[in-house]
Motif scaffolding. Structure first.
Motif, PDB file in Angstrom:
ATOM      1  N   ASN A  73       0.850  -1.180   0.000  1.00  0.00           N
ATOM      2  CA  ASN A  73       0.000   0.000   0.000  1.00  0.00           C
ATOM      3  C   ASN A  73       0.898   1.247   0.000  1.00  0.00           C
ATOM      4  O   ASN A  73       1.782   1.393   0.846  1.00  0.00           O
ATOM      5  CB  ASN A  73      -0.894  -0.032   1.249  1.00  0.00           C
ATOM      6  CG  ASN A  73      -1.842   1.141   1.314  1.00  0.00           C
ATOM      7  OD1 ASN A  73      -1.422   2.298   1.302  1.00  0.00           O
ATOM      8  ND2 ASN A  73      -3.128   0.854   1.372  1.00  0.00           N
ATOM      9  N   HIS A  74       0.658   2.123  -0.951  1.00  0.00           N
ATOM     10  CA  HIS A  74       1.466   3.339  -1.116  1.00  0.00           C
ATOM     11  C   HIS A  74       1.496   4.190   0.169  1.00  0.00           C
ATOM     12  O   HIS A  74       2.551   4.718   0.545  1.00  0.00           O
ATOM     13  CB  HIS A  74       0.869   4.134  -2.284  1.00  0.00           C
ATOM     14  CG  HIS A  74       1.539   5.420  -2.589  1.00  0.00           C
ATOM     15  ND1 HIS A  74       2.630   5.508  -3.423  1.00  0.00           N
ATOM     16  CD2 HIS A  74       1.265   6.685  -2.195  1.00  0.00           C
ATOM     17  CE1 HIS A  74       2.992   6.774  -3.519  1.00  0.00           C
ATOM     18  NE2 HIS A  74       2.188   7.516  -2.779  1.00  0.00           N
ATOM     19  N   MET A  75       0.356   4.308   0.835  1.00  0.00           N
ATOM     20  CA  MET A  75       0.304   5.141   2.043  1.00  0.00           C
ATOM     21  C   MET A  75       1.079   4.483   3.194  1.00  0.00           C
ATOM     22  O   MET A  75       1.689   5.166   4.001  1.00  0.00           O
ATOM     23  CB  MET A  75      -1.156   5.417   2.464  1.00  0.00           C
ATOM     24  CG  MET A  75      -1.997   6.111   1.414  1.00  0.00           C
ATOM     25  SD  MET A  75      -1.204   7.525   0.601  1.00  0.00           S
ATOM     26  CE  MET A  75      -1.261   8.748   1.901  1.00  0.00           C
ATOM     27  N   GLY A 127       3.684   2.818   2.678  1.00  0.00           N
ATOM     28  CA  GLY A 127       5.062   3.145   2.305  1.00  0.00           C
ATOM     29  C   GLY A 127       5.451   4.515   2.853  1.00  0.00           C
ATOM     30  O   GLY A 127       6.512   4.674   3.465  1.00  0.00           O
ATOM     31  N   HIS A 128       4.566   5.508   2.669  1.00  0.00           N
ATOM     32  CA  HIS A 128       4.853   6.847   3.201  1.00  0.00           C
ATOM     33  C   HIS A 128       5.024   6.785   4.723  1.00  0.00           C
ATOM     34  O   HIS A 128       5.941   7.386   5.281  1.00  0.00           O
ATOM     35  CB  HIS A 128       3.705   7.817   2.880  1.00  0.00           C
ATOM     36  CG  HIS A 128       3.788   8.432   1.505  1.00  0.00           C
ATOM     37  ND1 HIS A 128       4.889   9.135   1.068  1.00  0.00           N
ATOM     38  CD2 HIS A 128       2.885   8.481   0.484  1.00  0.00           C
ATOM     39  CE1 HIS A 128       4.662   9.582  -0.170  1.00  0.00           C
ATOM     40  NE2 HIS A 128       3.462   9.185  -0.542  1.00  0.00           N
ATOM     41  N   LEU A 129       4.122   6.066   5.382  1.00  0.00           N
ATOM     42  CA  LEU A 129       4.130   6.049   6.847  1.00  0.00           C
ATOM     43  C   LEU A 129       5.367   5.314   7.402  1.00  0.00           C
ATOM     44  O   LEU A 129       6.095   5.869   8.234  1.00  0.00           O
ATOM     45  CB  LEU A 129       2.841   5.372   7.358  1.00  0.00           C
ATOM     46  CG  LEU A 129       2.653   5.366   8.869  1.00  0.00           C
ATOM     47  CD1 LEU A 129       2.589   6.784   9.414  1.00  0.00           C
ATOM     48  CD2 LEU A 129       1.366   4.644   9.253  1.00  0.00           C
ATOM     49  N   ILE A 172       0.058  13.346   4.332  1.00  0.00           N
ATOM     50  CA  ILE A 172      -0.370  14.497   3.533  1.00  0.00           C
ATOM     51  C   ILE A 172       0.318  14.450   2.166  1.00  0.00           C
ATOM     52  O   ILE A 172       1.531  14.574   2.068  1.00  0.00           O
ATOM     53  CB  ILE A 172      -0.079  15.824   4.288  1.00  0.00           C
ATOM     54  CG1 ILE A 172       1.280  15.799   5.016  1.00  0.00           C
ATOM     55  CG2 ILE A 172      -1.181  16.117   5.290  1.00  0.00           C
ATOM     56  CD1 ILE A 172       1.622  17.053   5.804  1.00  0.00           C
ATOM     57  N   SER A 173      -0.508  14.248   1.141  1.00  0.00           N
ATOM     58  CA  SER A 173       0.086  14.157  -0.192  1.00  0.00           C
ATOM     59  C   SER A 173      -0.837  14.805  -1.211  1.00  0.00           C
ATOM     60  O   SER A 173      -1.801  15.481  -0.857  1.00  0.00           O
ATOM     61  CB  SER A 173       0.348  12.693  -0.533  1.00  0.00           C
ATOM     62  OG  SER A 173      -0.872  12.034  -0.777  1.00  0.00           O
ATOM     63  N   GLY A 174      -0.538  14.552  -2.478  1.00  0.00           N
ATOM     64  CA  GLY A 174      -1.356  15.132  -3.535  1.00  0.00           C
ATOM     65  C   GLY A 174      -2.709  14.459  -3.658  1.00  0.00           C
ATOM     66  O   GLY A 174      -3.665  15.035  -4.157  1.00  0.00           O
ATOM     67  N   GLY A 197       8.564  12.772  -1.070  1.00  0.00           N
ATOM     68  CA  GLY A 197       7.861  12.600  -2.347  1.00  0.00           C
ATOM     69  C   GLY A 197       7.788  11.124  -2.695  1.00  0.00           C
ATOM     70  O   GLY A 197       8.393  10.281  -2.016  1.00  0.00           O
ATOM     71  N   ASP A 198       7.042  10.803  -3.739  1.00  0.00           N
ATOM     72  CA  ASP A 198       6.903   9.397  -4.103  1.00  0.00           C
ATOM     73  C   ASP A 198       8.234   8.815  -4.566  1.00  0.00           C
ATOM     74  O   ASP A 198       8.991   9.470  -5.283  1.00  0.00           O
ATOM     75  CB  ASP A 198       5.870   9.251  -5.215  1.00  0.00           C
ATOM     76  CG  ASP A 198       4.480   9.537  -4.697  1.00  0.00           C
ATOM     77  OD1 ASP A 198       4.302   9.568  -3.466  1.00  0.00           O
ATOM     78  OD2 ASP A 198       3.577   9.737  -5.523  1.00  0.00           O
ATOM     79  N   ASN A 199       8.507   7.599  -4.139  1.00  0.00           N
ATOM     80  CA  ASN A 199       9.760   6.930  -4.493  1.00  0.00           C
ATOM     81  C   ASN A 199       9.605   5.449  -4.211  1.00  0.00           C
ATOM     82  O   ASN A 199       8.647   5.036  -3.540  1.00  0.00           O
ATOM     83  CB  ASN A 199      10.909   7.517  -3.658  1.00  0.00           C
ATOM     84  CG  ASN A 199      10.710   7.254  -2.185  1.00  0.00           C
ATOM     85  OD1 ASN A 199      11.035   6.179  -1.705  1.00  0.00           O
ATOM     86  ND2 ASN A 199      10.118   8.197  -1.453  1.00  0.00           N
TER      87      ASN A 199
HETATM   88 ZN    ZN Z   1       2.521   9.613  -2.311  1.00  0.00          ZN
END
Ligand code: ZN
Ligand code: KG4
Length: 370
Positions: free
Chosen positions: A111-113, A115-117, A139-141, A332-334
């Motif tokens: 899950n992308h989120m 990944g951010h967390l 908080i993202s786009g 940012g996304d990576n």
């Molecule tokens: Zn993102």
């Protein structure tokens, strides 16, 4: 354990190979190699991301980036399953499926989120001694959510935007101000200039000083609302703020009549409004959840003003809470974040390789992660 990770949820094509291991206090990671190609320039012409254009670019870029990774021997392949733009997600998933089949290693949907967390919890290559519950502000786009993690990999959304994501609001207001896409960093830069001129720092004397009464009026007289500031929940809303910005600009005679200083002041007032909203809601969320760790993540977590302001207010009001800020390079996304989330899961013993076909899920929620 080595994981090769692929991220194509939006307008960044990312591949990374990350090695991870357990340590007595937690986990440690080493990014062995990573590659990232941003399509932002291309989408800038249209003022936003076009899913089919993103798909075409990912299809073109993945094999080019992969050239650098073709001799790697990972133990598993991880790929972003969602949320994101489905045509974009599919390109990564198809590519990852082929790689996993060729090298006969498991394919892990991430899950992308998450990944951010998870990546935001990494400090100097380590996630150690995390105190639960963890409150994450993502908080993202595409997203704006308060996520509570009471134990590893179990997420509860305790508040979210009722309409636009905060990054989207930054981008839309930036566009109104004639700034290029993605507009968040441009707004942030102008706002910092305006604050430098007016001598105001990100941190006011009292954390709630400028929350009183809702609106604040800047030197240039620009005043924007702080929607839902006083509602007794952790939800936020940005569409009203965006519309208010549009009307305020119109009432001032349109962007072409504004001086550079007024534009910077407008950016500052918008960023102040966002800062006030997140300050109030973060305090409410920390109170409600009794979280011991607070972390922010996602593209907008690169915003210096928000980092400083939230850091100061949490230190003052909840000194016992550990505030974790992601390294700038990871906001940012990576693909590194996808690799780290996958490693964290695997090293914790989760058997999460797909038993069935992985599908792109544009609306995948972090709360459905198992
Ligand atoms: Zn993102
Ligand atoms: O997480 P991300 O890279 O992609 C999504 O998953 O959406 O977030 C991109 C968003 C964009 O809206 C961009 O304008 C915003 O993050 N952003 C910022 C800053 N840097 C990036 N917003 C405010 N201030 C920044 N410094």
């Amino acid at each position: 354990m080595k994981i090769l990770a692929i991220e194509t949820s939006c307008d960044e094509t990312g591949i990374a190979i990350v090695e991870g291991q357990k340590t007595p206090e937690g986990l440690s990671f080493a990014v062995l190699k990573h590659a990232l190609l941003s399509q932002a320039q291309l989408h800038a012409e249209y003022g936003g991301v076009y899913p089919n254009l993103a798909k075409r670019e990912h299809q073109k870029n993945l094999p080019i980036l992969f050239e650098q990774f073709k001799d790697e021997k990972p133990d598993a392949i991880a790929v972003t399953q969602g949320p994101g733009l489905e045509p974009a997600l599919w390109t990564g998933i198809e590519f990852a499926k082929k790689l996993a089949a060729q090298s006969q290693v498991p394919l892990l949907p991430i899950n992308h989120m998450e990944g951010h967390l998870i990546s935001s919890l990494v400090k100097d290559g380590k996630i150690e001694n995390v105190q639960f519950p963890v409150l994450g502000l993502l908080i993202s786009g595409g997203h704006t959510e308060f996520v509570l993690m009471r134990e590893w990999f179990k997420y509860e959304i305790i508040g979210e935007t009722l309409d636009d994501a905060v990054g989207e609001a930054f981008d839309k207001v930036a566009r109104m101000l004639g700034l290029p896409y993605p507009g968040g960093p441009h707004i942030s830069k102008l706002a910092a200039q305006a604050r430098a001129i007016s001598g105001r720092s990100a941190v006011s004397n009292h954390p709630l000083a400028d929350l009183q009464g809702g609106n604040s009026t800047s030197a240039a007289g620009i005043s924007l609302p702080r929607p839902m500031l006083n509602t007794d929940n952790c939800d936020v809303s940005f569409s009203g703020l965006k519309t208010a910005a549009l009307y305020a600009l119109r009432d001032m005679g349109g962007i072409q009549t504004l001086s550079a200083e007024q534009i910077a002041d407008f950016a500052r007032e918008f960023e102040d409004a966002v800062g006030d909203i997140f300050t109030a809601k973060t305090l409410r969320a920390l109170e409600k959840t009794e979280a011991k760790t607070f972390v922010i993540g996602g593209g907008v977590a690169a915003n210096s003003y928000l980092r400083e302001k939230l850091g100061a207010v949490v230190a003052k009001e909840f000194p016992e809470v550990e505030f974790k800020l992601p390294e700038h390079s990871i906001t940012g996304d990576n693909a590194i974040m996808i690799g780290e989330a996958a490693l964290a899961r695997r090293l914790s013993g989760l058997e999460d390789e797909s038993k069935e076909e992985i599908r792109a899920m544009g609306q995948l929620s972090i709360s459905s992660a198992k």
